[in-house]
Design an enzyme around this catalytic site. Sequence first.
Site, PDB file in Angstrom:
ATOM      1  N   ALA A 180      16.008  31.272 -29.785  1.00  0.00           N
ATOM      2  CA  ALA A 180      15.433  29.987 -30.182  1.00  0.00           C
ATOM      3  C   ALA A 180      15.065  29.126 -28.971  1.00  0.00           C
ATOM      4  O   ALA A 180      14.003  28.498 -28.948  1.00  0.00           O
ATOM      5  CB  ALA A 180      16.416  29.228 -31.079  1.00  0.00           C
ATOM      6  N   GLY A 198      18.924  44.068 -36.145  1.00  0.00           N
ATOM      7  CA  GLY A 198      17.936  43.286 -35.405  1.00  0.00           C
ATOM      8  C   GLY A 198      16.935  42.605 -36.324  1.00  0.00           C
ATOM      9  O   GLY A 198      17.076  42.623 -37.551  1.00  0.00           O
ATOM     10  N   HIS A 257      39.097  19.056 -12.947  1.00  0.00           N
ATOM     11  CA  HIS A 257      40.260  19.851 -13.377  1.00  0.00           C
ATOM     12  C   HIS A 257      41.020  19.062 -14.438  1.00  0.00           C
ATOM     13  O   HIS A 257      41.190  17.851 -14.316  1.00  0.00           O
ATOM     14  CB  HIS A 257      41.171  20.115 -12.178  1.00  0.00           C
ATOM     15  CG  HIS A 257      42.468  20.771 -12.547  1.00  0.00           C
ATOM     16  ND1 HIS A 257      42.570  22.125 -12.765  1.00  0.00           N
ATOM     17  CD2 HIS A 257      43.703  20.245 -12.741  1.00  0.00           C
ATOM     18  CE1 HIS A 257      43.826  22.423 -13.080  1.00  0.00           C
ATOM     19  NE2 HIS A 257      44.534  21.290 -13.073  1.00  0.00           N
TER      20      HIS A 257
END
Length: 333
Positions: A183, A135, A307
Amino acid sequence: DAIIVATGSVNAQPPIPGLKENPNCIDSTGALSLEKLPKSMVVIGGGVIGVEFASVFSSFGCHVTIVEAMERILPTMDREISQSLNMVLKKRGVSIHTGAMVEKLEQDENGLVCHFTEKGKAQAVPAQQVLVAIGRRPNTQGLFAEGFEVACERGRIVTDENFRTSVDSIYAIGDVTSKIQLAHMASAQGICAVHTIAGQKPPIDLRYVPGCIYTDPEIASVGITEDEAKQQGIPVKKGKFLMTGNGRSLIDEQERGFIKVLAHQETDVILGAQLMCSRATDIVAELATAIVNGLTCAQLAGVIRPHPTFCEGVTEAVEDVHAMAIHLAPKKR
């Protein structure tokens, strides 16, 4: 008249014996500066940064071992996403150890050895490189002059809902406050803070922040998860579409993936979404828009999506909330 502190964060370094003095122990910044690909790597930490780099380096042919202290990788994410990524990474040869605490790092003639305890059992894994990804911590070192300070808690600058610190004219946003270290969240907070300083109403809803993980496949999440809904006593209904039934996923030869949508049991209002599929970090924006604006599954199902695209999976997921998805086996009634 006003100062906004936006100094961000730096990689956190745990006090592991043998870590600091070894040049083959790197953080995420160092990983991006490597000039040679290691044959093997131990990643300490199975959170967002850890799994992203594990995904990248394993795709390059590096043998990766993840050592995570919690009981599962991505412990703060939806449980199903955590389990699915665990399966994908293992299928690609990544070794994953959870409930494991690193004790020390040692250098021998063959390279580094990472010693850790997994569920009470001592383990040792050799590797050419160790990546520390536990972290990030707020970047405040040397920020304030001697004799001046603002209220901090565990290194982070404490702010109120308007980004004000304990000093009226000083505001703080982003990673330095450690609320949500993303961010896009920092950017949104900056815009809202400036509006607040100018005496205007902040234009962005900061309650629903998409979280994105750039693994392969990508992962994204916004709103609440099933576990959070249960903890908060919110009655929900779920729609889920496996992307193996999505035409674009088949064309692009994508592997395991899904889109899951949670809606309020009574109102049909969308409360959360979890995605694990190609382009998940793009698709999540549509679901974040729906949540911010209080849209229902029925309203989202009323939109025609082109699609073949990955976003067709959203149609199927919200239709599945009502047992109306076309490319899924019907739900038992």
